[in-house]
Structures are given as structure tokens and as C-alpha cells.
Design a protein around this motif. Sequence first.
Motif, PDB file in Angstrom:
ATOM      1  N   ALA A   1       0.813  -1.211   0.000  1.00  0.00           N
ATOM      2  CA  ALA A   1       0.000   0.000   0.000  1.00  0.00           C
ATOM      3  C   ALA A   1       0.848   1.264   0.000  1.00  0.00           C
ATOM      4  CB  ALA A   1      -0.934  -0.002   1.211  1.00  0.00           C
ATOM      5  N   ARG A   2       2.056   1.184   0.526  1.00  0.00           N
ATOM      6  CA  ARG A   2       2.906   2.380   0.643  1.00  0.00           C
ATOM      7  C   ARG A   2       4.122   2.333  -0.281  1.00  0.00           C
ATOM      8  NH1 ARG A   2       4.186   3.252   6.834  1.00  0.00           N
ATOM      9  NH2 ARG A   2       4.348   0.972   6.808  1.00  0.00           N
ATOM     10  N   THR A   3       4.091   1.443  -1.247  1.00  0.00           N
ATOM     11  CA  THR A   3       5.140   1.386  -2.265  1.00  0.00           C
ATOM     12  C   THR A   3       4.561   1.933  -3.566  1.00  0.00           C
ATOM     13  OG1 THR A   3       6.312  -0.473  -1.264  1.00  0.00           O
ATOM     14  CG2 THR A   3       6.609  -0.131  -3.626  1.00  0.00           C
ATOM     15  N   LYS A   4       5.169   2.960  -4.094  1.00  0.00           N
ATOM     16  CA  LYS A   4       4.588   3.625  -5.264  1.00  0.00           C
ATOM     17  C   LYS A   4       5.675   4.293  -6.102  1.00  0.00           C
ATOM     18  CE  LYS A   4       3.624   7.642  -2.334  1.00  0.00           C
ATOM     19  NZ  LYS A   4       2.575   8.530  -1.787  1.00  0.00           N
ATOM     20  N   MET A   5       5.310   4.533  -7.364  1.00  0.00           N
ATOM     21  CA  MET A   5       6.181   5.261  -8.292  1.00  0.00           C
ATOM     22  C   MET A   5       5.441   6.503  -8.751  1.00  0.00           C
ATOM     23  SD  MET A   5       7.768   4.082 -11.976  1.00  0.00           S
ATOM     24  CE  MET A   5       8.533   2.633 -11.276  1.00  0.00           C
ATOM     25  N   LEU A   6       6.155   7.605  -8.863  1.00  0.00           N
ATOM     26  CA  LEU A   6       5.548   8.852  -9.305  1.00  0.00           C
ATOM     27  C   LEU A   6       5.517   8.932 -10.826  1.00  0.00           C
ATOM     28  CD1 LEU A   6       7.237  11.352  -6.808  1.00  0.00           C
ATOM     29  CD2 LEU A   6       5.058  10.139  -6.563  1.00  0.00           C
ATOM     30  N   ALA A   7       4.395   9.396 -11.366  1.00  0.00           N
ATOM     31  CA  ALA A   7       4.223   9.650 -12.810  1.00  0.00           C
ATOM     32  C   ALA A   7       4.448   8.399 -13.655  1.00  0.00           C
ATOM     33  CB  ALA A   7       5.156  10.776 -13.258  1.00  0.00           C
ATOM     34  N   TRP A   8       3.922   7.264 -13.166  1.00  0.00           N
ATOM     35  CA  TRP A   8       4.109   6.013 -13.889  1.00  0.00           C
ATOM     36  C   TRP A   8       2.996   5.728 -14.889  1.00  0.00           C
ATOM     37  CZ3 TRP A   8       0.360   2.286 -13.760  1.00  0.00           C
ATOM     38  CH2 TRP A   8      -0.630   2.413 -12.773  1.00  0.00           C
ATOM     39  N   GLU A   9       1.849   6.389 -14.752  1.00  0.00           N
ATOM     40  CA  GLU A   9       0.677   6.073 -15.554  1.00  0.00           C
ATOM     41  C   GLU A   9       0.972   6.164 -17.051  1.00  0.00           C
ATOM     42  OE1 GLU A   9       0.782   8.154 -13.101  1.00  0.00           O
ATOM     43  OE2 GLU A   9      -0.688   7.565 -11.582  1.00  0.00           O
ATOM     44  N   GLY A  10       0.595   5.113 -17.765  1.00  0.00           N
ATOM     45  CA  GLY A  10       0.795   5.075 -19.204  1.00  0.00           C
ATOM     46  C   GLY A  10       2.195   4.682 -19.623  1.00  0.00           C
ATOM     47  N   ARG A  11       3.110   4.551 -18.674  1.00  0.00           N
ATOM     48  CA  ARG A  11       4.498   4.219 -18.998  1.00  0.00           C
ATOM     49  C   ARG A  11       4.937   2.902 -18.371  1.00  0.00           C
ATOM     50  NH1 ARG A  11       7.976   9.624 -18.066  1.00  0.00           N
ATOM     51  NH2 ARG A  11       9.314   8.574 -19.584  1.00  0.00           N
ATOM     52  N   PHE A  12       4.262   2.500 -17.286  1.00  0.00           N
ATOM     53  CA  PHE A  12       4.618   1.286 -16.566  1.00  0.00           C
ATOM     54  C   PHE A  12       3.360   0.488 -16.241  1.00  0.00           C
ATOM     55  CE2 PHE A  12       8.298   3.866 -15.886  1.00  0.00           C
ATOM     56  CZ  PHE A  12       9.356   3.006 -15.636  1.00  0.00           C
ATOM     57  N   GLU A  13       3.559  -0.797 -16.074  1.00  0.00           N
ATOM     58  CA  GLU A  13       2.547  -1.585 -15.395  1.00  0.00           C
ATOM     59  C   GLU A  13       2.552  -1.174 -13.921  1.00  0.00           C
ATOM     60  OE1 GLU A  13       0.443  -3.536 -16.679  1.00  0.00           O
ATOM     61  OE2 GLU A  13       1.229  -4.106 -18.647  1.00  0.00           O
ATOM     62  N   PRO A  14       1.431  -1.362 -13.211  1.00  0.00           N
ATOM     63  CA  PRO A  14       1.434  -1.018 -11.786  1.00  0.00           C
ATOM     64  C   PRO A  14       2.550  -1.753 -11.040  1.00  0.00           C
ATOM     65  CG  PRO A  14      -0.803  -1.434 -12.550  1.00  0.00           C
ATOM     66  CD  PRO A  14       0.103  -1.825 -13.673  1.00  0.00           C
ATOM     67  N   VAL A  15       3.278  -1.020 -10.209  1.00  0.00           N
ATOM     68  CA  VAL A  15       4.345  -1.619  -9.409  1.00  0.00           C
ATOM     69  C   VAL A  15       3.728  -2.597  -8.414  1.00  0.00           C
ATOM     70  CG1 VAL A  15       6.173  -1.168  -7.750  1.00  0.00           C
ATOM     71  CG2 VAL A  15       5.828   0.379  -9.678  1.00  0.00           C
ATOM     72  N   GLU A  16       4.333  -3.782  -8.304  1.00  0.00           N
ATOM     73  CA  GLU A  16       3.779  -4.802  -7.426  1.00  0.00           C
ATOM     74  C   GLU A  16       4.797  -5.202  -6.358  1.00  0.00           C
ATOM     75  OE1 GLU A  16       2.030  -8.181  -9.260  1.00  0.00           O
ATOM     76  OE2 GLU A  16       1.188  -7.052 -10.942  1.00  0.00           O
ATOM     77  N   CYS A  17       4.292  -5.415  -5.132  1.00  0.00           N
ATOM     78  CA  CYS A  17       5.083  -5.984  -4.051  1.00  0.00           C
ATOM     79  C   CYS A  17       4.660  -7.434  -3.874  1.00  0.00           C
ATOM     80  CB  CYS A  17       4.843  -5.242  -2.740  1.00  0.00           C
ATOM     81  SG  CYS A  17       5.613  -3.626  -2.665  1.00  0.00           S
ATOM     82  N   VAL A  18       5.597  -8.338  -3.965  1.00  0.00           N
ATOM     83  CA  VAL A  18       5.325  -9.763  -3.772  1.00  0.00           C
ATOM     84  C   VAL A  18       6.316 -10.272  -2.732  1.00  0.00           C
ATOM     85  CG1 VAL A  18       5.085 -12.018  -4.856  1.00  0.00           C
ATOM     86  CG2 VAL A  18       4.588  -9.946  -6.175  1.00  0.00           C
ATOM     87  N   GLY A  19       5.890 -10.286  -1.480  1.00  0.00           N
ATOM     88  CA  GLY A  19       6.793 -10.704  -0.415  1.00  0.00           C
ATOM     89  C   GLY A  19       7.962  -9.754  -0.296  1.00  0.00           C
ATOM     90  N   LYS A  20       9.162 -10.279  -0.495  1.00  0.00           N
ATOM     91  CA  LYS A  20      10.386  -9.486  -0.404  1.00  0.00           C
ATOM     92  C   LYS A  20      10.837  -8.950  -1.764  1.00  0.00           C
ATOM     93  CE  LYS A  20      12.226 -12.063   3.562  1.00  0.00           C
ATOM     94  NZ  LYS A  20      13.380 -12.853   4.085  1.00  0.00           N
ATOM     95  N   ARG A  21       9.924  -8.966  -2.726  1.00  0.00           N
ATOM     96  CA  ARG A  21      10.289  -8.540  -4.072  1.00  0.00           C
ATOM     97  C   ARG A  21       9.368  -7.444  -4.579  1.00  0.00           C
ATOM     98  NH1 ARG A  21      11.611 -13.607  -3.179  1.00  0.00           N
ATOM     99  NH2 ARG A  21      13.535 -14.477  -4.057  1.00  0.00           N
ATOM    100  N   VAL A  22       9.959  -6.500  -5.316  1.00  0.00           N
ATOM    101  CA  VAL A  22       9.208  -5.441  -5.988  1.00  0.00           C
ATOM    102  C   VAL A  22       9.394  -5.631  -7.482  1.00  0.00           C
ATOM    103  CG1 VAL A  22       8.931  -2.957  -6.319  1.00  0.00           C
ATOM    104  CG2 VAL A  22       9.536  -3.847  -4.065  1.00  0.00           C
ATOM    105  N   LEU A  23       8.287  -5.681  -8.225  1.00  0.00           N
ATOM    106  CA  LEU A  23       8.324  -5.927  -9.663  1.00  0.00           C
ATOM    107  C   LEU A  23       8.058  -4.633 -10.421  1.00  0.00           C
ATOM    108  CD1 LEU A  23       6.250  -9.255  -9.778  1.00  0.00           C
ATOM    109  CD2 LEU A  23       8.684  -8.925  -9.270  1.00  0.00           C
ATOM    110  N   ILE A  24       8.967  -4.300 -11.349  1.00  0.00           N
ATOM    111  CA  ILE A  24       8.859  -3.077 -12.148  1.00  0.00           C
ATOM    112  C   ILE A  24       8.878  -3.475 -13.618  1.00  0.00           C
ATOM    113  CG2 ILE A  24       9.843  -0.802 -12.588  1.00  0.00           C
ATOM    114  CD1 ILE A  24      11.543  -1.238 -10.032  1.00  0.00           C
ATOM    115  N   GLU A  25       7.881  -3.042 -14.386  1.00  0.00           N
ATOM    116  CA  GLU A  25       7.835  -3.378 -15.818  1.00  0.00           C
ATOM    117  C   GLU A  25       7.417  -2.163 -16.636  1.00  0.00           C
ATOM    118  OE1 GLU A  25       5.714  -6.397 -19.034  1.00  0.00           O
ATOM    119  OE2 GLU A  25       5.264  -6.591 -16.893  1.00  0.00           O
ATOM    120  N   PRO A  26       8.357  -1.519 -17.323  1.00  0.00           N
ATOM    121  CA  PRO A  26       7.991  -0.409 -18.207  1.00  0.00           C
ATOM    122  C   PRO A  26       7.319  -0.928 -19.483  1.00  0.00           C
ATOM    123  CG  PRO A  26      10.340  -0.836 -18.349  1.00  0.00           C
ATOM    124  CD  PRO A  26       9.806  -1.758 -17.298  1.00  0.00           C
ATOM    125  N   LEU A  27       6.360  -0.176 -19.984  1.00  0.00           N
ATOM    126  CA  LEU A  27       5.661  -0.579 -21.202  1.00  0.00           C
ATOM    127  C   LEU A  27       6.524  -0.362 -22.436  1.00  0.00           C
ATOM    128  CD1 LEU A  27       2.147   0.908 -20.378  1.00  0.00           C
ATOM    129  CD2 LEU A  27       2.898  -1.475 -20.168  1.00  0.00           C
TER     130      LEU A  27
END
Length: 310
Positions: free
Chosen positions: A64-90
Amino acid sequence: MWNILLRRSTLLLVLVASVAGAKEREPNERNIYLSDHTSREAPDVYVVGGIVTVLRLEQPCDSARTKMLAWEGRFEPVECVGKRVLIEPLRDLEPEDRLMLLVTLADGTELPFTVTSRQKTTDDRTGDQQVNVFRDHEAPKAVLASLYDSLRMEDQLREEVERYRKEDSVNHALARLLAKGAAKQTPFRERYAALFKSPTGVEFRVSVLASRNRDKAAVVFKVKNNSPTEPWSLMEARLITDDGREERPFALRASQEYWGPGGQSGQIAVVLDASAFDSKTGPDRLVLELFRQGDGLRQAWVHLDQQLLR
């Protein structure tokens, strides 16, 4: 495929854009060691469009408190999965794009990162596949990772020193002069030449040369990038026997690292000794291959026969 068969039987020049056998790449894994200093800068995380980059943490993150600024339209939503953060640019980012990512751990600790690109060209699609993030430098995993980083750096430095040692030769000096367009300062004279224009807009003028006393051969590629948008760069050159079973030594020098779009030109020069043709069963026919950076496409190959030294 385009074949240019010169009248002389000593040289067959084939310039193509075909898929080369690419080397298997190891996963691009990197370690980041965070500092507790209040003035520390947010470390960079390098991403590539359509590829997931994983931040591997020491403890679970708060979704809930992990976020990226100005990601809309450029990235998939950032996801937290346990001890991992997933980042995927479009899509690919530009090096000047710098987006703030704030990762919040389960204990409330906030870790800022800067998401960006390290791409020098559109063909250079290198990024982080996994970034291991360490806050406790004395933790066993952090100590082990730091040790591996040091050993890896030592190996790289050793390889670089060995490469420089091998490249300190007469043939490398001659190749450097040819790459600078100073053929008159060398013992080489042109024997054959051909011109090719690839569908991507890259133009090659290929010259095959022999030394006056016939103990060395050289190939010079005059490269002109007429593409209006795409840069061009050399990934690798290989000199192999015609049957592909054995590599032979050569010296290579290039006038530059990248050829920008819009007509930028430069030269790639290769020099080899006459002994490169020798084998136990008689003179070998050799193939000199050039591979393009980024996608591994084979841009050109030249068949060389010992007769050009006669």
C-alpha cells in the motif's frame, strides 16, 4: 541475401542481414548497498521496455505504501510480492527519464530509488533483471554478495589487462592506421573492393588489402550509416575457417564506437598474418564476420583465400 561475387576467384564477398548464433547471456544481476547517511542519493535502477526488473529486499515490502511517481501510461502497476518489488515499463525509457520509486518496508522504512535507462542507443537494450538491495552491510548475505562483487571486478580487470597486453602488437598498430584512413603509412595495397547498401540504410565499402611482401592481409570496412533514425555499432568480429570449426587470430581497430544516424561514417580495420591461413592439410579458406550490436545480426562476411597474398 545479397551475393557479390567478384571476378577474381580469390575473394567472395557476401554481405547479409541474417541472424547470427547469439551467445547465451547470464542474467543481469546487480547488488546495491544502501547507506544510512541522511544525504545519500537514491540509487539508480536501470529498466528496459517490456522486461520485468525485480528488486530483491531483505524483508517484505508494504504494497500500500510502495509507489512510483508519474508512472501512468508508462509502466505496469508496481507490485510488491513478499520481499520482491516488480517493475515493468511498457516501453523503453530515455537516459534523461528519471522516475522516483519509493519502496516502503513492513517496518515502515522508506527506500527511495530512481528508475531510469542506461541505453546509449536504441539497439543497446541492457538493464537490470534483478537488483539485490542490502541495508545491513554486515549481514551474511550482504558480505557474501560483496565478496562475489570484488571477485567479479578482479576477474574483469585481469581480463582487461590481458586484452591490452595482447593488443599491443604490430598488427594492432597497423589496424589503427587503417581505421584512421592512413593506408599510405602502411605496407598494404588494395587488391579488391566492393560496395553494398543494406536494407537498413547502412552502407559498406569493403576493401581487401595485401602487404608488399605478402606476409599480411587486411580488410577495411568503410561504414556509413544512412539510416535517418537508427544508430549502428559493432558487437563482435570473428575470423574462422570456412568449415566453422576453428577461430584464427587477428587484430581489429575501429575509428569509433557508434555510427549515428543521418550519414555518420567511419572505418573498421582487420589485420591478419599470412600464417592464419596455415593448417596441417594445406591452406585454409577463412571467413571474416561482423555482427551488429544489440540484436546480434550478422551484417557482413568476407571469404578470404591465401591466393590474395600471391
